[in-house]
Motif scaffolding. Structure first.
Motif, short mmCIF file in Angstrom:
data_model
loop_
_atom_site.label_atom_id
_atom_site.label_comp_id
_atom_site.label_asym_id
_atom_site.label_seq_id
_atom_site.Cartn_x
_atom_site.Cartn_y
_atom_site.Cartn_z
N UNK A 209 1.99 -4.56 5.44
CA UNK A 209 0.82 -5.18 4.63
C UNK A 209 1.02 -4.93 3.29
N UNK A 210 1.27 -6.01 2.86
CA UNK A 210 1.77 -6.20 1.25
C UNK A 210 0.75 -5.92 0.28
N UNK A 211 -0.56 -6.05 0.71
CA UNK A 211 -1.87 -5.93 -0.30
C UNK A 211 -2.94 -5.91 0.72
N UNK A 212 -4.12 -5.55 0.37
CA UNK A 212 -5.10 -5.15 1.43
C UNK A 212 -5.61 -6.44 2.10
N UNK A 213 -5.20 -6.29 3.31
CA UNK A 213 -5.44 -7.41 4.29
C UNK A 213 -4.57 -8.46 4.11
N UNK A 214 -3.48 -8.33 3.83
CA UNK A 214 -2.44 -9.41 3.49
C UNK A 214 -1.13 -8.95 4.50
N UNK A 215 -0.88 -9.67 5.73
CA UNK A 215 0.00 -8.93 6.58
C UNK A 215 1.41 -9.97 6.40
N UNK A 216 2.61 -9.37 6.42
CA UNK A 216 3.71 -10.05 6.26
C UNK A 216 4.73 -9.72 7.41
N UNK A 217 5.09 -10.46 8.23
CA UNK A 217 6.00 -10.21 9.50
C UNK A 217 7.38 -10.86 9.08
N UNK A 218 8.55 -10.18 9.56
CA UNK A 218 9.60 -10.70 9.35
C UNK A 218 10.36 -11.11 10.73
N UNK A 219 10.72 -12.18 11.22
CA UNK A 219 11.52 -12.10 12.69
C UNK A 219 12.58 -12.67 12.41
#
Length: 487
Positions: free
Chosen positions: A132-142
């Protein structure tokens, strides 16, 4: 009719999209120890390569193979089990086509089986990460499979060098086209047969194409539908592949040449070190990229090392790899033997001292035997100290200080492997860190296994094979972002 006349020699076919295909012509596979024909194989061309690439592309784009790690794991495990059941026949065929002693061939088959099982486990462990890079911002790396992989496999260790590229490619979900060297095409086809026959393997996931020239390899390197090229071989060919692949910006996995140094410190036990270095130099008749090629010895131990290495090398039992007690077989073929002999012969004229003068050995017509050579020289800039000579030549070089040894060892365009021989652990680790090589062994040489990555600095290549990092050569990194809103 005798049994020999009644016996039908094996014949290897292309395998494309799950079908066996004959080529327009066929070539012979020759035993380099006897000159006898072991079998034959189909010879393909650009059309064959394009058909294999199309089959691999279709399998990647239209089947569940890239998304199904459990199926991939079980396919790999069944392949390993099938090879284990057939290991005696495969080892004999490996020796017959490559020339290495049967004990080495059996060891290579065992290592290849172990490596398939290693990557079968990793097929279910290719994780990414989430933040979670900022409130409510999801970052996923695959990590996703890169796509279609072209695998160009050499002849010197055709089992392990096949598996260390194909197994990680399949483990992450790539599809593949494999092109073996012509000298060992018959073995590669036999090794891959049970994998291709697996009912759970979608057609086109694994393809095998055979040739005697370069047309197929060039197509595999330049085609737009190929995403990864994995090659093990000479530096010159690696550079050509890099150039040819530039137009399509493919991922490259290249393990190229080496000029491995063994640094023998003043406190080393020469009587035990010398036979180990001799064995490391003569592995596969000196035809291995990590083979010991330069021995840097403290000047105070130079005379002792000359005698010990000369004795160890001259005592090597040379012959047909299928005969009991043979320690070194022929080179891969007569043409390669003659080329290597010309290179070694030039070192005799330039070296400060020829300690052990090898020779081309007589044998059956078409055989490729040569005995080991040992020269001593003080200038590491000599061509035979700098250029990779792919055969049984070892060079002794003196040094006075640790710093000089490091400087000499690092004075090379290569950086694949090296070893340090000393009873002082602090010195060993200090030197291991200073050496510009992808692998450094301490009091050993040529210890290679599935769990530890192999690859080189500088002109020794790009990427790593073996180990977990081999998966990276066959994957792409994808970042997915979404703002879901803060609670």
């Amino acid at each position: 009719m005798s049994n020999n006349r009644a016996y039908k020699l094996p014949h290897a076919l292309h395998s494309i999209g799950g079908h066996s295909l004959e080529g327009n012509s066929k070539a012979r596979s020759v035993n380099p120890a006897t000159g006898e024909v072991v079998g034959t194989f189909s010879v393909g061309d650009r059309e064959v390569a394009e058909a294999a690439i199309a089959a691999a592309r279709k399998a990647f784009d239209t089947t569940l193979w890239p998304q199904d790690p459990r199926t991939r794991q079980m396919v790999l495990l069944r392949w390993a089990d099938a090879l284990e059941r057939d290991k005696e026949r495969l080892a004999t065929l490996l020796t017959a086509t490559n020339g290495k002693p049967l004990a080495q061939a059996k060891g290579e088959i065992a290592g290849a089986i172990s490596e398939i099982r290693y990557y079968a486990g990793l097929s279910r462990h290719n994780p990414g990460r989430a933040m979670e890079v900022a409130p409510g911002e999801i970052s996923i790396t695959l990590r996703e499979p890169a796509g279609v992989a072209s695998l160009i496999i050499p002849w010197n260790a055709p089992a392990v060098l096949l598996i260390r590229a194909l197994a990680p490619a399949l483990a992450v979900g790539c599809t593949a086209i494999t092109k073996p060297a012509p000298q060992t095409a018959l073995f590669t086809a036999a090794c891959m047969a049970p994998l291709i026959a697996d009912a759970s393997l979608p057609p086109g996931v694994v393809n095998v194409v055979l040739e005697t020239g370069h047309e197929i390899a060039e197509t595999m390197t330049t085609h737009n539908d190929v995403d990864v090229v994995s090659f093990t071989g000479s530096n010159l060919v690696g550079q050509r592949i890099m150039s040819a692949a530039a137009g399509t910006m493919k991922k490259l996995s290249l393990e190229l040449g080496g000029k491995s140094c063994c640094i023998v410190m003043e406190d080393a036990q020469i009587e035990t070190v010398a036979p180990k270095i001799a064995a490391a130099a003569m592995i596969i008749s000196g035809q291995q990229c990590t083979a010991a090629r330069r021995v840097l010895v403290h000047a105070s131990r130079m005379k002792e090392m000359k005698a010990a290495l000369s004795a160890a090398l001259s005592g090597t039992k040379i012959g047909n790899g299928l005969d009991a007690g043979v320690e070194m077989g022929p080179l891969i073929d007569a043409a390669s033997r003659d080329k290597v002999w010309d290179e070694i012969s030039r070192s005799f004229d330039l070296a400060d001292e020829v300690v052990l003068k090898g020779e081309k050995l007589a044998g059956p017509n078409g055989s490729a035997f040569m005995s080991p050579s040992l020269v001593a020289h003080s200038d590491e800039n000599a061509p035979f100290c700098q250029e990779e000579i792919f055969g049984p030549l070892l060079v002794l070089e003196p040094f006075e200080t640790e710093a000089e040894a490091i400087a000499k060892a690092n004075n090379t365009v290569f950086g694949l492997s090296a070893s340090v021989w000393t009873r002082q652990s602090d010195s060993a680790w200090r030197m291991a860190r200073a050496l510009r090589n992808g692998t450094v062994w301490i009091n050993d040489h040529n210890k290679l296994f599935a769990e530890a990555e192999t690859g080189g600095y500088r002109k020794s290549g790009l990427g790593r094979l073996h180990g977990y990092d081999a998966l990276l050569d066959f994957t792409e990194l994808k970042h997915i972002y979404q703002s879901v809103g803060a609670v």
